[in-house]
Design a protein around this motif. Structure first.
Motif, PDB file in Angstrom:
ATOM      1  N   TRP A  38      -2.794   0.772  15.374  1.00 46.87           N
ATOM      2  CA  TRP A  38      -3.074  -0.018  14.178  1.00 46.87           C
ATOM      3  C   TRP A  38      -2.581  -1.446  14.375  1.00 46.87           C
ATOM      4  N   ARG A  49      -3.351   4.518  12.826  1.00 45.82           N
ATOM      5  CA  ARG A  49      -1.943   4.315  12.490  1.00 45.82           C
ATOM      6  C   ARG A  49      -1.074   5.359  13.192  1.00 45.82           C
ATOM      7  N   CYS A  80      -8.709   4.973   9.970  1.00 45.16           N
ATOM      8  CA  CYS A  80      -7.528   4.122   9.848  1.00 45.16           C
ATOM      9  C   CYS A  80      -6.250   4.945   9.997  1.00 45.16           C
ATOM     10  N   MET A  92       0.853  -1.167   0.000  1.00 46.29           N
ATOM     11  CA  MET A  92       0.000   0.000   0.000  1.00 46.29           C
ATOM     12  C   MET A  92       0.900   1.231   0.000  1.00 46.29           C
ATOM     13  N   THR A 140      -3.044   5.228   1.936  1.00 43.99           N
ATOM     14  CA  THR A 140      -3.305   5.247   3.369  1.00 43.99           C
ATOM     15  C   THR A 140      -3.815   6.592   3.838  1.00 43.99           C
ATOM     16  N   PRO A 143      -1.198  -4.592  12.676  1.00 44.92           N
ATOM     17  CA  PRO A 143      -0.588  -4.930  11.390  1.00 44.92           C
ATOM     18  C   PRO A 143      -1.348  -6.016  10.625  1.00 44.92           C
ATOM     19  N   GLU A 190      -5.469  -3.353   2.260  1.00 48.93           N
ATOM     20  CA  GLU A 190      -4.987  -3.376   0.879  1.00 48.93           C
ATOM     21  C   GLU A 190      -6.069  -3.908  -0.063  1.00 48.93           C
ATOM     22  N   TRP A 249      -4.303  -5.960   9.992  1.00 48.44           N
ATOM     23  CA  TRP A 249      -5.296  -5.276   9.171  1.00 48.44           C
ATOM     24  C   TRP A 249      -4.709  -4.793   7.840  1.00 48.44           C
ATOM     25  N   ASP A 250      -3.388  -4.804   7.695  1.00 48.26           N
ATOM     26  CA  ASP A 250      -2.759  -4.292   6.474  1.00 48.26           C
ATOM     27  C   ASP A 250      -3.291  -4.976   5.219  1.00 48.26           C
ATOM     28  N   SER A 251      -3.338  -6.308   5.243  1.00 46.43           N
ATOM     29  CA  SER A 251      -3.782  -7.010   4.040  1.00 46.43           C
ATOM     30  C   SER A 251      -5.257  -6.749   3.766  1.00 46.43           C
TER      31      SER A 251
END
Length: 133
Positions: free
Chosen positions: A22, A17, A13, A1, A6, A24, A31, A26-28
């Protein structure tokens, strides 16, 4: 991302962050569908952002959710305990929340014990097990 993704259309979100809240994991998800994650986290943080719950109450509930047997998210438990302590919540209050949260596991006993009694009684009545029920 990338940085543009972002910082565009995901204020909740982005704030999480920036505040170090946040997850991590949740990153995928972000994305794949940043809009969905934004809505999900917006819903989860609504009571605190809108002032519906005071910060101490919010943190205590967040501890219970993250410590629950269906969630067990240690980084969240740590983050919310730390924040609760910073807000003046006592160790005893946090311990009470953890003790109450542990009751969620009682359902295993509530489900399993009657079945154990029924099955043991059936086997006693049918003969393979000796004893009384």
């Amino acid at each position: 991302m990338n940085e543009d993704q972002t910082q565009t259309g995901t204020p909740t979100c982005d704030a999480m962050r920036d505040a170090g809240n946040w997850n991590p994991a949740w990153d995928s998800l972000a994305e794949l569908d940043a809009e969905w994650v934004e809505k999900f986290l917006g819903m989860a943080t609504h009571p605190i952002r809108k002032g519906i719950l005071d910060p101490k109450t919010f943190e205590l509930i967040a501890i219970a959710v993250d410590a629950s047997c269906t969630h067990m998210y240690a980084p969240g438990v740590r983050r919310h305990i730390r924040k609760a302590l910073e807000l003046g919540v006592t160790v005893e209050e946090i311990l009470a929340v953890l003790q109450l949260t542990s009751i969620l596991g009682i359902h295993s006993m509530a489900l399993g014990a009657p079945i154990l009694v029924e099955e043991a009684k059936r086997l006693v009545d049918d003969g393979p097990i000796q004893g009384t029920f």
